[in-house]
Design an enzyme around this catalytic site. Sequence first.
Site, PDB file in Angstrom:
ATOM      1  N   GLY A  34       7.286  53.320  48.099  1.00  0.00           N
ATOM      2  CA  GLY A  34       8.123  54.098  47.207  1.00  0.00           C
ATOM      3  C   GLY A  34       7.526  54.023  45.840  1.00  0.00           C
ATOM      4  N   ASP A  53      26.193  43.634  41.003  1.00  0.00           N
ATOM      5  CA  ASP A  53      25.799  45.000  41.351  1.00  0.00           C
ATOM      6  C   ASP A  53      25.856  45.160  42.861  1.00  0.00           C
ATOM      7  OD1 ASP A  53      25.183  47.600  40.931  1.00  0.00           O
ATOM      8  OD2 ASP A  53      23.041  47.284  40.586  1.00  0.00           O
ATOM      9  N   LYS A  76       6.330  44.512  44.954  1.00  0.00           N
ATOM     10  CA  LYS A  76       6.921  45.308  43.881  1.00  0.00           C
ATOM     11  C   LYS A  76       6.186  45.014  42.595  1.00  0.00           C
ATOM     12  CE  LYS A  76      11.386  44.143  44.200  1.00  0.00           C
ATOM     13  NZ  LYS A  76      12.819  44.286  43.897  1.00  0.00           N
ATOM     14  N   THR A 132      11.442  54.746  41.788  1.00  0.00           N
ATOM     15  CA  THR A 132      12.714  54.063  41.643  1.00  0.00           C
ATOM     16  C   THR A 132      12.574  52.686  41.031  1.00  0.00           C
ATOM     17  OG1 THR A 132      12.458  54.032  43.990  1.00  0.00           O
ATOM     18  CG2 THR A 132      14.472  54.956  43.124  1.00  0.00           C
ATOM     19  N   PHE A 133      11.648  51.924  41.490  1.00  0.00           N
ATOM     20  CA  PHE A 133      11.485  50.649  40.817  1.00  0.00           C
ATOM     21  C   PHE A 133      10.025  50.303  40.677  1.00  0.00           C
ATOM     22  CE2 PHE A 133      13.033  50.436  45.047  1.00  0.00           C
ATOM     23  CZ  PHE A 133      12.207  49.600  45.741  1.00  0.00           C
ATOM     24  N   GLY A 134       9.320  51.205  40.129  1.00  0.00           N
ATOM     25  CA  GLY A 134       7.895  50.966  39.981  1.00  0.00           C
ATOM     26  C   GLY A 134       7.239  51.341  41.272  1.00  0.00           C
TER      27      GLY A 134
END
Lengths: 569, 298
Positions: A33, A159, A55, A36-38
């Site tokens: 991916g 969260d 990540k 979205t988060f790097g």
Amino acid sequence: MAPKEYAEKHARPSNSFSGCSRIKNYEVLGKLGEGTFGEVHRARSLTTGKIVALKKILMHNEKDGFPITAMREIKLLKLLDHPNILRLEEMATEHHLHTKDKKKRANVYMVTPYMDHDLSGLLENPDVPKFTEPQIKCYMLQLLEGTRYLHEKHIFHRDMKAANLLINNQGILQIADFGLARQSHEDVPVAKGGGGVGGNREYTTLVVTRWYRPPELLLGMKAYTSAIDLWGVGCVFGEMLVGKPILAGDSDSNQLKIIFDLMGTPNDSNMPGWRSLPNSEAFNFPPRTGTLHQRFREFGSSACNLLSCLLNLNYQERWNAIDALQHEYFKSAPYPAKPGEIPTFESSHELDRRKARGQKAGLPPAPKGGTVGMGPNGGWGDANGHHGGNDGYGGGYNNRYNGSRYPPQGGHRNGIPPPPPEAERRPAWRRDDGRPDSRLPPRLPPIDYHDGGRPDRPDGYRSQSREIDRPPMPRNRQGGPNVDTYIPSYGGEGGRRDDRRRRDDRDDRGGERRHHDRERERLEYEDRSRSGRTRSRSHSPARDRDRIRDREPMDREREREREREVYRR
Amino acid sequence: MSHLFNPLVTAEQLYQRRTHNDLPVELQDRIRFDTARLTHSAGILLRLPQDITAQANVLLFRYWTVDNLRDHEFNDASAATIYLTAKISASPRSLRSVANVYKYLLTADHDSSSTKSAPHSYESHARGYYFTEGEYQSLRGRLLTLEGQILNALGFNTHVALPHPLAITYLQTLDIFSPSIPKHAATEISQRTVQYLNTALMSPQMLYLTHQPPSLATAAIYLAAKEVGVTLPDVEWWEVFDCEREELGFLVMAMGSLDAIARGYQERDGAKGMITRMAIDNENRRSSLETDNTTPRV
């Protein structure tokens, strides 16, 4: 167990400060991916052969060094060890070949086990059949186990939501994403102890994605307890039963309204003390009883009962994880499945779809954040224990948190995203075509509590902050419940950039400030309303191209959201 | 979650660092001691809570067991660790503050006690502490590079468990605060305990890297009680606190001898101030010229 024995059992390898491993130890198998988060890569460890997710922690604004939020998340994750918590295996670094260039820093990666899905993606995936009851029970037990562990360790996750729950093809569920988590100072929950009393310390209310935000937070309670996570667990439970989010409010006041529709309006018996909460004056609903039992009747009485225990308006009586694990729901037929018994599904990743459409994967660098943590002049620290400088520390990290979760990059790739087609402008919660990314609600509005506010500094530390003389909770204050910070805007986004710039202009104070804050908040909400899940790790395949088209701007929005995400502890 | 325990240094790491190093062992010890003291002073001037400063000390020593002592200027390493430790704590300090404090501490004539009596104009002082923008920028660059180096070397493992809170619990367990013991003695013993623990942070033997917090706390209590003259239980009470006799003996010796070590340093070259890497390099260069030694020392 004797402390010594415990220590020996739990001791990390004694060489655990022997440094990070090199990225060379991993064989990168492809991007999972991006955005979205790097960047997230799937990789195989060359030493263990294990498949992991890498990540990347982005380092753009290096003015204050390594991103503080990422560092705190890493520190927290390193202290956790539970089968239902995503494990931070290690940190890996990638050094540039020509290290002469000082500007080019090494890339840093967080190494976690590879998980095939996130719960949100799994529920949305058209190829995955509706969850069976044993399956739901299995996931719920794991979720509650993980939650119990966190709370026992004095950690609020803050969260909790389906998108943050990762599931692999062995049926194991793990809680991920600790970017908002913090250590608490409350007593840990005990059996039959409900949600705890709280009140020891105040924390920021700017946590938890709206659809999973409990009523006490929406009403502005600051001295909350671990019960806020259990509300989220309840929402996730409902979501698994129904197949889509159960409390999808489109604004904070709407969120409260639909909560009260479901659970009944608050009164002194079902939510004692609610009238004294900061935002409660604004609300006046005609007394009603909840509709939960009608709405969830088809799932049986024990499911209904567990749900109502978790979604108790009164946080003091809301069940804690220890008790929920003992609920009759898990002890009645059909019994919970074992993780291994759950059928496996093919995972799919956002990037695969993008690739299929021949899109470029490259992303431009992120815009620089605004001010940076410290005031320009530093100083020597003053008598009250703050550092000198005219900006709180945390504040500066707002725009800069670029850790694994919030990669700002990509935000401006194509300039302003095109407005979605007319047909897509329906309110998100009415969409019935599966669950496009856009359906996740906004996260919270980053007012600047995190810096001056940081109401929960353990040592009472407060920077000389503008927050102090600002009334609490700007949101919802003015104009009562009808004026909300969230103004749906599915259309043109032209003005946004300008506002963003203003947001960075953080030095102004006083009268103007408040306006800006509100303005920011509103934007925040807008962005977030469209920004989607926070994980792309295992998104379900899109059903059709339209949905994908719909999604593209969202990725950017989401990234922008991340960029703006504050560090609010 | 092993909140209460620390990763320890391996024997191999200790051996490597002490022997495969071109600096003489005594000099390494001196550098560690001086730098820890510098960190401590900086923590006070930055008004950091003592636990943050203590953690910074531990992290710096850990870093030096992974990377070479000589990789960076010592006071830079100290500044970078204190900045890093404060940053992840609840009391962050700005880089500028850190820079100012170190500049002040390293300005030579500040530390020597003689200046206190000598009338110095504030102006001449102030000029010494002044940072030009260029100086500051280059320091900032060095510190941020070091921060990355430290995080990398530690594998981002920034958690440090301190023995101080444990020591208080142990003292309570030992009934030090009961009415049977005079109040002043109880106060003194707890103060001495904390003092021993803080001093041990500077030990060139790197006690916080070789022993777990329970043992450190136990040894500090043992020494303090002995000094104050409070009798502790006759039995081998330390075993209750997971400290074995041999370990206790070692730590008591190590903590007790620190005073003499510090005094020795003070006597030898008390007014010289902080050892710098540059000074060592210069010294090496000079001596190699004098002896006409062509083999490079570095």
